[in-house]
Design an enzyme around this catalytic site. Structure first.
Site, PDB file in Angstrom:
ATOM      1  NE  ARG A 290      -4.211  -1.311   0.124  1.00 41.54           N
ATOM      2  CZ  ARG A 290      -4.566  -2.508  -0.563  1.00 41.54           C
ATOM      3  NH1 ARG A 290      -3.613  -2.699  -1.402  1.00 41.54           N
ATOM      4  NH2 ARG A 290      -5.592  -3.149  -0.325  1.00 41.54           N
TER       5      ARG A 290
ATOM      6  CD  GLU B 178      -2.496   3.242  -6.396  1.00 39.47           C
ATOM      7  OE1 GLU B 178      -3.610   2.738  -6.423  1.00 39.47           O
ATOM      8  OE2 GLU B 178      -1.585   2.858  -5.790  1.00 39.47           O
TER       9      GLU B 178
ATOM     10  CG  HIS C 297      -2.234  -0.791  -7.625  1.00 38.82           C
ATOM     11  ND1 HIS C 297      -2.929   0.145  -6.375  1.00 38.82           N
ATOM     12  CD2 HIS C 297      -2.407  -1.890  -6.819  1.00 38.82           C
ATOM     13  CE1 HIS C 297      -3.359  -0.747  -5.506  1.00 38.82           C
ATOM     14  NE2 HIS C 297      -3.089  -1.855  -5.760  1.00 38.82           N
TER      15      HIS C 297
END
Length: 314
Positions: free
Chosen positions: A233, A262, A280
């Site tokens: 994370r 993000e 990601h």
């Protein structure tokens, strides 16, 4: 007919089996695109009168539970549930379930891929040959004999340990939830891990205790030649502090698959030559996507049938 809204963007992307699983169970499936997963008002509007929702990074909190009275289950297309207000879910009698273990191999393999990419300076040499420059302009590193520090030694962290062991690395790990020694790995304190490691790979969950755990204090303990890898994370790292340490070459580099906000297009970390960034994608393999989708779907089916989900969080 029970109605389920799908908000997770990658649900059933590698194969349609998870979608067919829901439809075969007699559930009306409504796949919706969420323009802003952080906006609870939008999430609530998208869920509407549905009985269940399958989410990715979509924010699910009090506003959602209050405005979606039919909601009985929130199924996470993944493992981490830090985007779901568990206390609010309990208050409203909504079951929250996730899909642990489905992406362990994918994320662990990605972490090792990033470690190798940093060690061998692969992006640098790719750009070099595109400029029609031939020959080694700098040296990379071997992993054998180096020390890797793994922060968070759950399913993914243990997988990274197995892979690192195959490369002949010395393995340290930090995990306050593990009390016993796990041979052949060495359990150490967080500060010792940051002092001794050549590569530090983050695999801790996001909690109030772990938020920005990688701060100026811990970064100051790292070797100048050490690298930081994050596939967990983004919020685990104080990005302002990391930027300073990387910009001033006080640590060698970082590989980041996750960021606090993000997409991170305005993040100054992306401007640094010693940063490798990916969007990601650590869990984005065909195999993980299929396993994750099937379990997320099965959790919903079971709850709506009045049964216990495979993996209940609350």
């Amino acid at each position: 007919m029970k109605k389920v809204v799908i908000l997770a963007r990658s649900f059933a992307r590698s194969a349609k089996d998870p979608l067919r699983r829901l439809e075969t169970a007699g559930i009306q499936v409504d796949i919706k695109k969420n323009p802003d997963p952080e906006d609870e008002k939008i999430v609530a509007e998208l869920i509407g009168d549905a009985d269940g929702v399958l989410v990715g990074i979509d924010r699910v909190g009090e506003m959602v539970f209050t405005n979606c009275p039919n909601l009985k289950v929130v199924s996470k297309h993944g493992v981490g549930v830090d985007n779901i207000d568990l206390q609010s879910a309990q208050k409203h009698g909504v079951v929250v379930a996730n899909a642990p273990g489905t992406n362990s191999v994918s994320v662990a393999e990605m972490a090792m891929a990033l470690i190798l990419t940093l060690a061998r300076k692969i992006p640098h040499f790719i750009e070099q040959i595109k400029r029609k420059e031939w020959g080694a302009t700098s040296f990379g590193l071997e992993l054998e004999g180096k020390t890797i520090g793994i922060v968070g030694f759950g399913r993914i962290g243990k997988k990274v340990g197995q892979y690192a062991q195959a490369f002949g690395m010395r393995i340290l790990y930090y995990d306050p939830l593990i009390t016993e020694e796990i041979f052949p790995y060495k359990k150490v304190g967080l500060e010792e891990l940051f002092k001794e490691s050549d590569f530090i790979s983050l695999h801790a969950p996001l909690t109030e205790e772990t938020r920005e755990m990688v701060n100026d204090k811990l970064l100051s303990l790292m070797k100048k030649e050490a690298f930081l890898i994050n596939t967990a994370r983004g919020e685990l790292i104080n990005e302002e502090a990391l930027y300073i340490y990387l910009k001033e070459s006080r640590i060698a580099g970082a590989a980041l698959d996750v960021f606090t906000h993000e997409p991170p297009f305005d993040n100054p970390l992306l401007s640094l030559p010693n940063v490798i960034a990916t969007p990601h994608i650590s869990s984005h393999t065909r195999e993980a996507n299929l396993k994750m989708g099937n379990i997320a779907a099965e959790n919903i089916i079971r709850v709506l049938d009045g049964e216990e989900p495979l993996y209940r969080v609350v």
